[in-house]
Scaffold this active site. Structure first.
Site, PDB file in Angstrom:
ATOM      1  N   HIS A 196      53.592  53.771  26.284  1.00 42.70           N
ATOM      2  CA  HIS A 196      53.466  53.387  24.948  1.00 42.70           C
ATOM      3  C   HIS A 196      52.748  54.219  24.076  1.00 42.70           C
ATOM      4  CE1 HIS A 196      54.178  48.770  25.992  1.00 42.70           C
ATOM      5  NE2 HIS A 196      55.041  49.454  26.574  1.00 42.70           N
TER       6      HIS A 196
ATOM      7  N   SER B 138      46.190  58.870  21.571  1.00 46.86           N
ATOM      8  CA  SER B 138      45.642  58.113  20.485  1.00 46.86           C
ATOM      9  C   SER B 138      45.592  56.542  20.933  1.00 46.86           C
ATOM     10  CB  SER B 138      46.956  58.211  19.538  1.00 46.86           C
ATOM     11  OG  SER B 138      48.010  57.680  19.877  1.00 46.86           O
TER      12      SER B 138
ATOM     13  N   HIS C 235      60.692  50.107  35.842  1.00 45.40           N
ATOM     14  CA  HIS C 235      60.687  48.703  36.143  1.00 45.40           C
ATOM     15  C   HIS C 235      60.991  48.390  37.367  1.00 45.40           C
ATOM     16  CE1 HIS C 235      61.439  47.552  31.520  1.00 45.40           C
ATOM     17  NE2 HIS C 235      60.239  47.994  31.589  1.00 45.40           N
TER      18      HIS C 235
ATOM     19  N   THR D 275      60.830  44.052  44.972  1.00 46.69           N
ATOM     20  CA  THR D 275      59.762  44.897  45.813  1.00 46.69           C
ATOM     21  C   THR D 275      58.812  45.412  44.643  1.00 46.69           C
ATOM     22  OG1 THR D 275      61.625  46.617  45.767  1.00 46.69           O
ATOM     23  CG2 THR D 275      61.277  45.535  47.526  1.00 46.69           C
TER      24      THR D 275
HETATM   25  C1  HEM Z   1      63.064  51.251  26.806  1.00 43.23           C
HETATM   26  C2  HEM Z   1      62.885  49.811  26.989  1.00 43.23           C
HETATM   27  C3  HEM Z   1      61.877  49.365  27.355  1.00 43.23           C
HETATM   28  C4  HEM Z   1      61.682  47.926  26.976  1.00 43.23           C
HETATM   29  C5  HEM Z   1      62.328  47.249  26.105  1.00 43.23           C
HETATM   30  C6  HEM Z   1      60.446  47.703  27.898  1.00 43.23           C
HETATM   31  C7  HEM Z   1      59.773  46.260  27.606  1.00 43.23           C
HETATM   32  C8  HEM Z   1      58.927  45.878  28.695  1.00 43.23           C
HETATM   33  C9  HEM Z   1      58.221  44.218  28.746  1.00 43.23           C
HETATM   34  C10 HEM Z   1      58.727  43.322  27.625  1.00 43.23           C
HETATM   35  C11 HEM Z   1      57.595  44.222  29.634  1.00 43.23           C
HETATM   36  C12 HEM Z   1      56.788  43.004  29.917  1.00 43.23           C
HETATM   37  C13 HEM Z   1      55.318  42.961  29.495  1.00 43.23           C
HETATM   38  C14 HEM Z   1      54.536  41.913  29.781  1.00 43.23           C
HETATM   39  O1  HEM Z   1      54.917  40.660  29.821  1.00 43.23           O
HETATM   40  O2  HEM Z   1      53.325  42.167  30.230  1.00 43.23           O
HETATM   41  C15 HEM Z   1      57.557  45.615  30.181  1.00 43.23           C
HETATM   42  C16 HEM Z   1      56.800  45.671  31.603  1.00 43.23           C
HETATM   43  C17 HEM Z   1      56.730  47.179  31.927  1.00 43.23           C
HETATM   44  N1  HEM Z   1      57.292  48.239  31.581  1.00 43.23           N
HETATM   45 FE1  HEM Z   1      58.792  48.331  30.274  1.00 43.23          FE
HETATM   46  N2  HEM Z   1      60.058  48.609  28.804  1.00 43.23           N
HETATM   47  C18 HEM Z   1      61.030  49.706  28.611  1.00 43.23           C
HETATM   48  C19 HEM Z   1      60.881  50.777  29.154  1.00 43.23           C
HETATM   49  C20 HEM Z   1      59.883  51.156  29.989  1.00 43.23           C
HETATM   50  C21 HEM Z   1      59.543  52.552  30.215  1.00 43.23           C
HETATM   51  C22 HEM Z   1      60.257  53.817  29.776  1.00 43.23           C
HETATM   52  C23 HEM Z   1      58.288  52.341  31.115  1.00 43.23           C
HETATM   53  C24 HEM Z   1      57.626  53.585  31.900  1.00 43.23           C
HETATM   54  C25 HEM Z   1      58.334  54.817  31.814  1.00 43.23           C
HETATM   55  C26 HEM Z   1      57.968  51.012  31.348  1.00 43.23           C
HETATM   56  C27 HEM Z   1      56.907  50.757  32.092  1.00 43.23           C
HETATM   57  C28 HEM Z   1      56.569  49.409  32.185  1.00 43.23           C
HETATM   58  C29 HEM Z   1      55.758  48.710  33.040  1.00 43.23           C
HETATM   59  C30 HEM Z   1      55.128  49.634  34.085  1.00 43.23           C
HETATM   60  C31 HEM Z   1      55.820  47.440  33.137  1.00 43.23           C
HETATM   61  C32 HEM Z   1      55.039  46.365  33.993  1.00 43.23           C
HETATM   62  C33 HEM Z   1      53.600  45.973  33.072  1.00 43.23           C
HETATM   63  C34 HEM Z   1      52.863  44.898  34.430  1.00 43.23           C
HETATM   64  O3  HEM Z   1      53.563  44.617  35.295  1.00 43.23           O
HETATM   65  O4  HEM Z   1      51.692  44.642  34.026  1.00 43.23           O
HETATM   66  N3  HEM Z   1      58.927  50.445  30.476  1.00 43.23           N
HETATM   67  N4  HEM Z   1      58.502  46.378  29.737  1.00 43.23           N
END
Ligand code: HEM
Ligand SMILES: *[C@@H]1O[C@H](CO)[C@@H](O)[C@H](O)[C@H]1NC(C)=O
Ligand SMILES: CC(=O)N[C@H]1CO[C@H](CO)[C@@H](O)[C@@H]1O
Length: 397
Positions: A88, A109, A214, A236
């Protein structure tokens, strides 16, 4: 001289080869401060030999991160939140907006201007992670951009199968607040996501590669039912593997308890959360082949792989996913920076844990439940795990 160099480099190789070695300092060499440069190598005060003395200080940050952010070296919520914070912060980069006088990039930032950036909806839960990183950065006199980058490399390494990420240090501590609206959301269409990622410089292939993140992810904000807290995106969530690419292609049948949550679509397994955007990218003609290629069990390791720890243990597609993810994350971490102005401190990054599991179809399902969307390319076949359809457990708190 040549011989001496050879001996020294052999020592370096030996040091690098032991898994989980960094951070466990066994020798302390008094009186050399943060490190001493001996020509092409440097001796750090913990006895480790690396390339640049200015990187030695990062060794002392590792145990602080492991204790204060990663609950003693786990692949858990802290790890996931750091990776999400890293993305982010970095994706707040838009050449289109820069031309219009607004700035972003992996500059820290999100920490420096947290008062503003944590009001962005996707960042609302990241406050505790940001404060933990702020405290460690200030205590160690390192910039916010550097701590975010380094914490991500250490955190990922706690997840078996993850690649050893690049770490380029020395970013300035000054940063400009990210403009709002640059972080992709779960309700975005494939076109919106690809346009946003494209603006930041990523191809559709690289966007899919980054989504390997993810494989260790879960939701807390989309379905607020307590029974669905930390519902993972694959079965997993504490392993960096390719299961997310397989499981998002399995026929959807159930919502999480209390669902559907916001932008939730049917998933193949009780307890597993599938978001609309992952579903869409797995099926869009611009991304479906890359998504599927990441699944192929018999892909050969590409040339990058000698940069990854434990290559002899990682097998098949998980290694390919890890290597592509590494390359895409390396690009993400220097968006808007000239990499030649930074110090390569990658040799301080701990070796990740080895991956133990193979790509598979979860119990109760078969290869026949897979839906392929890459025209003309048949889906690979995976081993089918025995047993009935199991409820996927919540990701680690
Ligand atoms: C590009 C489209 C992407 C979308 C629309 C997206 C959206 C989301 C959303 C909605 C969540 C759930 C957040 C929550 O409910 O707490 C999530 C979780 C997560 N995303 Fe993405 N994401 C994207 C790409 C990425 C990328 C590129 C990364 C890292 C390089 C990333 C890393 C993560 C991680 C680590 C979580 C888990 C957070 C947790 O388990 O507490 N995401 N993402
Ligand atoms: C980075 O900036 C913050 C203020 O945003 C400050 O508290 C911190 O000490 C600075 N760190 C370094 C290494 O200059
Ligand atoms: C089965 C499959 O689609 N494999 C592909 C994996 O990715 C590489 C590199 O993009 C392709 O060359 C393979 O064809």
């Amino acid at each position: 001289m040549k011989f001496a160099t050879f001996v020294a480099l052999s020592v370096v190789t030996g040091v690098f080869a032991s898994p989980q070695d960094a951070g466990t300092s066994t020798i302390t060499i008094p009186g050399i401060g943060d490190g001493i440069q001996l020509g092409p190598i440097a001796l750090c005060s913990n006895g480790r030999i690396i390339r640049r003395s200015q990187c030695c200080k990062w060794f002392r940050v590792i145990p602080q991160l492991q204790t204060e952010v990663f609950n003693n070296g786990q692949c858990h919520k802290g790890t996931r939140r750091v990776l999400q914070t890293f993305f982010h912060d970095a994706i707040g980069f838009s050449p289109a907006l820069t031309n219009a006088g607004q700035f972003g990039s992996l500059d820290g930032s999100i920490i420096a201007h947290s008062g503003i950036e944590t009001t962005f909806i996707p960042n609302r839960a990241l406050g505790p992670t940001i404060e933990a990183l702020r405290s460690i950065a200030i205590r160690n006199g390192v910039s916010f951009g550097d701590i975010l980058n380094f914490a991500n490399t250490v955190g990922l390494g706690n997840c078996p199968g993850a690649p050893k990420l690049e770490f380029l240090a020395g970013k300035s501590n000054s940063s400009q607040v990210s403009p709002p609206g640059l972080i992709p959301g779960p309700g975005n269409s494939a076109t919106t996501i690809l346009n946003r990622m494209g603006d930041a410089g990523f191809t559709s292939d690289e966007t899919v590669d980054l989504l390997a993140a993810h494989t260790i992810a879960s939701q807390e904000a989309l379905n607020l039912n307590p029974a669905s807290a930390r519902a993972p995106f694959d079965s997993t969530p504490a392993v960096f593997d390719s299961q997310v690419f397989i499981e998002v292609l399995l026929k959807g049948t159930v919502f999480t308890t209390g669902g559907p949550g916001i932008q939730e679509v049917l998933s193949p397994l009780p307890g597993e959360f599938r978001m609309q955007s992952d579903f869409a990218l797995a099926r869009d003609p611009r991304t479906s082949c890359r998504w599927q290629s990441n699944m192929s069990k018999f892909d050969f390791l590409d040339a990058d792989l000698n940069l990854i720890a434990n290559t002899h243990i990682i097998i098949g597609n998980s290694a390919l996913v890890a290597s592509r993810f590494r390359a895409a994350v390396a690009k993400l971490s220097v968006l808007g920076f000239d990499r030649n102005t930074l110090d390569d401190c990658s040799d301080v990054v701990p070796n990740p844990r080895p991956q133990a599991t193979n790509p598979h179809i979860p119990g109760g399902l078969t290869n026949g439940d897979l839906e392929g969307f890459c025209a003309g390319t048949p889906l690979p076949t995976f081993p089918e795990s025995p047993g009935p359809l199991a409820t996927v457990a919540a990701a680690l708190p």
